[in-house]
Each structure stands twice: as C-alpha cells, then as structure tokens.
Design an enzyme around this catalytic site. Structure first.
Site, PDB file in Angstrom:
ATOM      1  N   ARG A 431       0.846  -1.200   0.000  1.00 21.36           N
ATOM      2  CA  ARG A 431       0.000   0.000   0.000  1.00 21.36           C
ATOM      3  C   ARG A 431       0.877   1.244   0.000  1.00 21.36           C
ATOM      4  NH1 ARG A 431      -1.471  -3.845   3.420  1.00 21.36           N
ATOM      5  NH2 ARG A 431      -3.605  -4.607   3.504  1.00 21.36           N
ATOM      6  N   GLU A 643     -26.141 -14.024   4.304  1.00 20.29           N
ATOM      7  CA  GLU A 643     -25.067 -13.535   3.443  1.00 20.29           C
ATOM      8  C   GLU A 643     -25.315 -12.097   2.985  1.00 20.29           C
ATOM      9  OE1 GLU A 643     -28.058 -14.906   0.480  1.00 20.29           O
ATOM     10  OE2 GLU A 643     -27.371 -15.532   2.456  1.00 20.29           O
ATOM     11  N   ASP A 644     -26.568 -11.740   2.673  1.00 26.51           N
ATOM     12  CA  ASP A 644     -26.823 -10.373   2.228  1.00 26.51           C
ATOM     13  C   ASP A 644     -26.733  -9.394   3.391  1.00 26.51           C
ATOM     14  OD1 ASP A 644     -29.044 -11.425   3.402  1.00 26.51           O
ATOM     15  OD2 ASP A 644     -30.441 -10.891   1.809  1.00 26.51           O
ATOM     16  N   ARG A 715     -32.284 -14.303  10.209  1.00 23.86           N
ATOM     17  CA  ARG A 715     -31.690 -13.006   9.891  1.00 23.86           C
ATOM     18  C   ARG A 715     -31.515 -12.165  11.147  1.00 23.86           C
ATOM     19  NH1 ARG A 715     -34.365 -11.598   4.194  1.00 23.86           N
ATOM     20  NH2 ARG A 715     -32.614 -12.155   2.863  1.00 23.86           N
TER      21      ARG A 715
END
Length: 760
Positions: A431, A643-644, A715
């Site tokens: 970096r 996952e979302d 969720r």
C-alpha cells in the site's frame, strides 16, 4: 646584507603581531570560559545579556528540572546490546521470506502453557490474531510466530513481569534465534532510567513496541505501536468525538494539559516546565505532584498551589473543549493521552524528543499532529496560534480518521502491525502512504486486488476516475430441478436487454448439473455458467469471470424490467462505493429484548438492501472473501438468510454510509426455503455511543408461515452475531429513495425517460 636583515626583522615583527591579535583573543576567550565553567555548573544558566533577556525561572527551579537519571550514551548502548545483541537486523538479513511463499501470510500463536498465565491485555492481542484471517493452527504453514509468553510488561518491579524468558524461549523448537518471530511490548526498563531493556535477548525477532526511541528503532524491521491501557476495547471501540465531514464549533480553549508532574527522575524536566505557558484563559496547563508513595518527601514550593488548581478542572471537559492537547513524555516516551487526544479530535502537540511515532512507516503524522521540541516549550503557544483555521479543521478530521481506522481497538492496532509487516514481504504490491492516510484506510484496501487507485470504489471523485460504463449480471440459481425455470428465463431476457449489460454470469448452486448450452436462452451478451460449491458465501467470491466494476447481484426468482435495471445502474455510477438496489430492510434496537432487531415491514427508514437485486462494486467480492475471517464466512454458510446482511454490514463498516434504494415497479417477494435455524444473539444494551432506529410499533412477528418465521428469525439472530463480531453495529439508516426525474409528475409520458416504471 643590511637589506636582508631588515626584511628578516620585519617578518619576525609581523609574526608576533599576528600571534598577538589572533592567538591572544583565543587565549583570553578560553580563559574567560574556563574561569566561568565551575561557576556555570553551580548556577546555570548565566546569561551575559541578563538585563535584556528576562528569566522566567529561578536558578533553584532550573536545577530541580534537570534529569540526573538520564542514561549516558554508554548506558544506552549497553541497554541496546542487551536487547538486540550485536544484530542490526533488516528484513533481508533476519527474516526468512521462503516461509511465506507457499501459504501466504499466516500467523501461528504458540500454545499457551497452563502454568504461565498472561495479562488481560496480552490475552486481547492473542485473541485478535486467533480470530483474524491471518491465523493458522499449523506451524508448518506459518510465516510469522507469536510467543505465548507475556512480554508486554518488562519492568521487573511489576507484578506482571515474567522471569527467565531467555531460558524459556531457548527451549522452543520453533524459536530459531528469533527469526520470523514478532514480540509485543508496552513497558520496558525500570526506575530510574527506564531504558529499552527487555530483560532477554530477542535475537532476530521483530519488535512491536510502545515508546520506541529512534536510536534503538530498526527502520523497516521493527514496528512502533501506541501505548494503550488494559481497558482498551478488544474490537469495535468507541467512535471519535467529531462526526465525519462535520465542522466542530469553536473551542473554548486553545491549548490544554492536565496530568502528573514528576519531581525527580527521567521525564521530570519537561513536565516541570509546563506551568510557564499557563495563562488561565485560553491556555490551561495543570500539573499535580500528588502521586506516588513518597511525593511529600520531594514536593517543592509549587506543589500545594498546583494541587489546588489541578482539582478545579475536569480532564474530560478540557479534552472536549480544546483545539490542541499537549502530549508530553512521561517516564517513557509514550503516553496514554496520545490516543485520548486522537479520539477527542484534540490535535496532539507532541513533546517527546526521540519518540518513533506509532506506525510512522505508514501514517503521515504531519497531517494530524504537531511535533514540538521539549527544549522549545515556550514557543508552542505562538506556534499553534499561527496555524490557519482551515488547516486546524483538516488536522481534526484526520485525527478522527486515524483513530477509527487504526487505534480504536486492540484488533485494529494488532492488524495494522501485521499488515505493515505483510507489506514488506512484497514491496511491489504494498500500500502507498496515500492509501494508509486516506479513507477508508490501509486495512480495508487490499493490495492483492490492485495497486491502482482507479480500481477501487473510494477514489473516483478525488482523482477524476469513473467506474466502467458496463455491468456484469450475476445470477445465483438454486432450483432443485435440473431444468431452467420460467423466472430465470424472463430475468435473463430483461437483463440482457439493458444497453449497459456487458455479460451475464450464472452461479449454478444446484445438486443437478446445469443444462447444456443449447437449453439456455439466446442472449445478445455473453452468458457464462459457473458451477458453485453450494455455499451461500459463493455468491460473493471474486470470480475471474467478473470483469466489470459494477456487479448486479440477482436471485433467480427476481422480477425486474429492463428500465429498472438501466435506471438503477445509472444511480449506482453516482454512488459507486455503496450498495444500490430495490428490496430493502431495516434494523433497530429493541430495548425490551436487549438486542438488535430486524424488520421487513414498510417503514420510513432503511439500512439494508437485499442482494437479491442490487448493484455494488466488484471489489466487495474480494473484501468479503479475503478480508473477513473464515469463521465469519462459515457462519454465513450455516444460515440461510445471512449472506446479504453480512455484505451490507461490511460495506457500511467500510464506507460509514447507508445503502441507496431506487424505485421499483413491483414489490419484491422473497421465496422462502427450508433452512437451519440461527442461534439467538446475546442480549444486552447497545454499545456506548451507538444509536439505532427505534423499534417499529408492531411486533416483529414477520414472515408468513413457519418457514417464513424461521427465515426471519435467522436473519435477526445473524444480525446480533455480526454486531458482536464487529464490536458495534456498522449499519447506517437512511430515509432516502431515488426516483427518476418527472417520476409520476403530471406531464406527458413522451417527456419521461422511464415511463414503464409507473405502470402497475
């Protein structure tokens, strides 16, 4: 002959005159100073222009301000040799690069011995490594090794001092003279000199040390870390006191200090002189000598008055209400108040000569701190008054960025240390200082993805770059039937009709093999089928087939029109660092349950855009797969609806911004599948300094039927577990939805660019 004698005489006379005028002056000057030398020792300083230069301190005070315990050069050299031996290590000479070539940058922590307890702080450091993506349980895979012996406190007067370290480390078969080892240290040396002596030979090990002095620091090999207390949070941490991109109000005080004053010993000189700059108005400098067991034996004439003034001001109030904070050295070069000032957006004014600043290899401290000299203390007030207000604001904003990016938790301090070492292994893929000193920070910019700024979603506006003008549609197929369903056929037709679509990639996550190429619909854009591993985290894997900056993530049952896709993509190009999409959810803090809640009801706020129909930058695939530890991805793979949520949490943690919702012609309906249940998150109170949306009025009994309730429960439990892992709730709420211009305005349809969006 007479003429010759005359010339000799004149030459001899001229030599005497030259000796008298030049040599005599030097002799008189030497005699003057030699005659004054003994007196100068007794009464320093003795100014020849005393009538012109007013003295601010009496000679007795100046004598007390001296540091008789300062180590001599010989003592400093001996302390250096006791730590490093005769080695002047560099990465090229004391580090085995071959260990890192096969398995990459993996870190192995020695198993902890039962009879060798570690301090709370060292336990946090070990935990930070073990729960990170760097950790490995196999020493054969390791590139770097961390001792299980607590080496943080090497003051032999401390109760946490571990004895016989030399003998113990020699018995480790992996020690190898310290090669490829990293040793952490916060406190070294002891009264009265507080040298860098650790009490054992580190050999060829890298030293990550607080209060590092520039003489013993080995550039490009050692790492200077900040001094932090045992109360420093493991992960997350409190946010800075200045909100992002906000302008702070004018502070009451210009410059402040409140802390201990040492009456004797090393570090006493600087702190004893701080009272000279105190004016009681905009400069507050308060010290107390009321500390330690025998402070009364050494107290001077100022102690009683200083102690009274010291109690009149609150330290936290001074931090909140000052523009600059003095950070003088203590017994050692580092100080806790350095991090305290950073968090408070109080620009540090450093008075610690010879201190190698934390992570100076990566961080440009000239943009966030004022580095002063202990010998020029009286010039500090005038120096900070000359700093332009615009630069003061830039300093304050940079302190907040550095605090949040690298110092707010033990996790970030440890991970920054490891990433600096990792960058040294591949300088061509390391970096730049720009990436370390610019949002979102070096930890969130992976050089393995790219070293070109234009490939990341964060730097477009700063450097005039723009994302690619095409997108890749990424469809996840999970149908159990071996044939194509009607929804996916319609979806491929709608997406391929977009003028901005470059290609369609289908992730086939079914038990049955995908249909042959002849069964797939004809498409004006390339169609690629990828066989998945039937893991939920696969949808965010950085597949080489994805070549565009923009990714349109879709479920096979998603219903979208070409106009909706076109409009959403153009919106995303204006917000390339965010998730832009259609179906949304929101989170809230439920005080009754003592946990984070999740709702899919129609509300006036949103914080999650489901990846069943959403645009985002392809870099987030790399960040999801390579930045997050394997344990977090395994959590996602074990839950059907996590996952979302994790992707939204990750993007919010990186950008500190909410997602963007665009208008949708039809309401999205999730297809409910049978999935395993998620464990409930831990109950408690929201972390300090965090605010979440309030709970909706209706009870969160959402989802229709048993399967829908289970999916909702998963969720909700996932959200709690993610908040616990990050140490705070990264999601940011928004009340914004973007519609096309003239959307539902009473004008001719011919004037509207997306008239089909208004059709039911």
């Amino acid at each position: 002959m007479q003429t010759r004698k005359k010339y000799i005489f004149l030459t001899f006379l001229a030599s005497w005159l030259l000796l008298f005028f030049f040599g005599g002056v030097q002799l008189r000057r030497f005699a003057f100073f030699s005659g004054r030398r003994a007196e100068a020792r007794r009464n320093w300083p003795r100014w020849t222009d005393r009538s012109l230069l007013k003295s601010f301190a009496d000679p007795e005070e100046l004598q007390r301000d001296g540091d008789p315990s300062l180590p001599s050069p010989r003592e400093r050299r001996a302390a250096w040799l006791s730590v490093y031996g005769s080695s002047r290590c560099r990465m090229e000479t004391c580090f085995d690069f071959s260990r890192c070539e096969r398995h990459g940058f993996k870190v192995f922590t020695y198993p902890q011995e039962r009879d060798q307890p570690v301090s709370e702080t060292y336990g946090k450091i070990l935990s930070s490594i073990e729960r990170s993506r760097y950790h490995t349980l196999d020493p054969e895979e390791a590139c770097l090794f961390i001792l299980s012996i607590d080496t943080l406190d090497r003051d032999h007067l401390s109760g946490q001092y571990v004895r016989n370290v030399d003998e113990k480390i020699r018995g480790f078969p992996l020690w190898n003279g310290g090669r490829n080892h990293l040793i952490f240290n916060l406190y070294s040396g002891t009264w009265p000199s507080y040298t860098g002596d650790l009490g054992f030979d580190i050999g060829q090990a890298i030293l990550a040390k607080a209060s590092f002095d520039t003489e013993s620091f080995r550039p490009g090999f050692d790492v200077s870390i900040p001094l932090f207390s045992k109360e420093h949070p493991q992960r997350g941490g409190d946010r800075g006191w200045l909100s992002q991109d906000s302008v702070p109000p004018k502070k009451k005080y210009l410059l402040v200090f409140k802390g201990k004053r040492y009456l004797t010993g090393i570090g006493s000189g600087t702190r004893n002189a701080l009272h000279h700059i105190h004016n009681g108005k905009d400069i507050i400098s308060l010290t107390t000598c009321k500390h330690g067991k025998d402070w009364e034996k050494h107290k001077d004439t100022r102690c009683d008055k200083d102690n009274v003034d010291y109690e009149r001001f609150d330290y936290q109030e001074l931090l909140h209400n000052s523009t600059f904070c003095i950070v003088p050295r203590g017994r050692r070069l580092g100080s806790f108040r350095f991090l305290e000032a950073l968090q408070a957006a109080c620009i540090p004014v450093l008075l610690s000569d010879g201190w190698e600043l934390p992570f100076a290899e990566a961080i440009d401290w000239g943009r966030a701190a004022v580095v002063g000299s202990e010998r020029l203390l009286l010039q500090i007030p005038s120096a900070v008054r000359c700093i332009h207000p615009e630069r003061v604001l830039a300093f304050q904003q940079q302190t907040q960025f550095l605090w949040d990016a690298y110092f707010s938790s033990v996790d970030k301090i440890v991970h920054t240390t490891l990433e600096i070492i990792k960058d040294r292994l591949s300088p061509h893929r390391s970096r730049s200082r720009f990436l370390w000193n610019t949002l979102p920070g070096g930890l969130l910019v992976l050089p393995d993805f790219s070293t070109h700024l234009g490939d990341f979603p964060f730097y477009y506006l700063q450097h005039g770059y723009s994302p690619s003008k095409k997108f890749t549609a990424f469809i996840r197929a999970v149908s159990q039937a071996g044939s194509l369903s009607q929804p996916i056929l319609r979806l491929i037709q709608a997406v391929s009709g977009s003028q901005y679509c470059a290609q369609i990639v289908v992730l086939w996550s079914c038990e049955e093999p995908p249909p042959p190429s002849g069964k797939w619909p004809r498409s004006p854009v390339p169609l690629t089928i990828i066989q998945g591993r039937r893991k939920l985290s696969d949808r965010f894997f950085p597949f080489e087939a994805i070549q565009t900056d923009a990714v349109l993530s879709l479920d096979e049952d998603t219903s979208l029109s070409t106009s909706e896709v076109d409009f959403a993509f153009l919106v995303w190009r204006s917000f390339p660092e965010r998730i832009v999409g259609f179906p949304t959810q929101s989170h809230f803090w439920d005080p009754e349950q003592g946990r984070w809640g999740y709702t899919s009801k129609w509300t006036n706020e949103l914080s999650i855009v489901l990846t069943a129909a959403a645009f985002y930058h392809r870099y987030y695939h790399s960040l999801f797969t390579e930045y997050l530890p394997a344990g977090l991805r395994e959590l996602v793979d074990g839950l059907a609806a996590c996952e979302d949520v994790l992707m939204n949490v990750l993007v919010a943690a990186v950008t500190k911004l909410p997602p963007v919702k665009v208008t949708q012609r039809k309401q999205h309906k999730e297809v409910v599948a049978q999935q395993a249940e998620c464990r409930d998150g831990a109950a408690g109170t929201p972390p300090p300094g965090q605010r979440g949306p309030s709970a909706p009025h209706s009870a969160p009994a959402e989802g229709q039927g048993t399967a829908g309730s289970r999916r909702f429960s998963q969720r909700q439990g996932c959200l709690d577990q993610l908040a616990d892992w990050f140490g705070y709730m990264p999601l940011v709420s928004s009340r914004l939805r973007l519609d096309p211009v003239l959307f539902k305005d009473q004008v001719s349809v011919l004037r509207k660019k997306y008239p089909s969006l208004e059709k039911p």
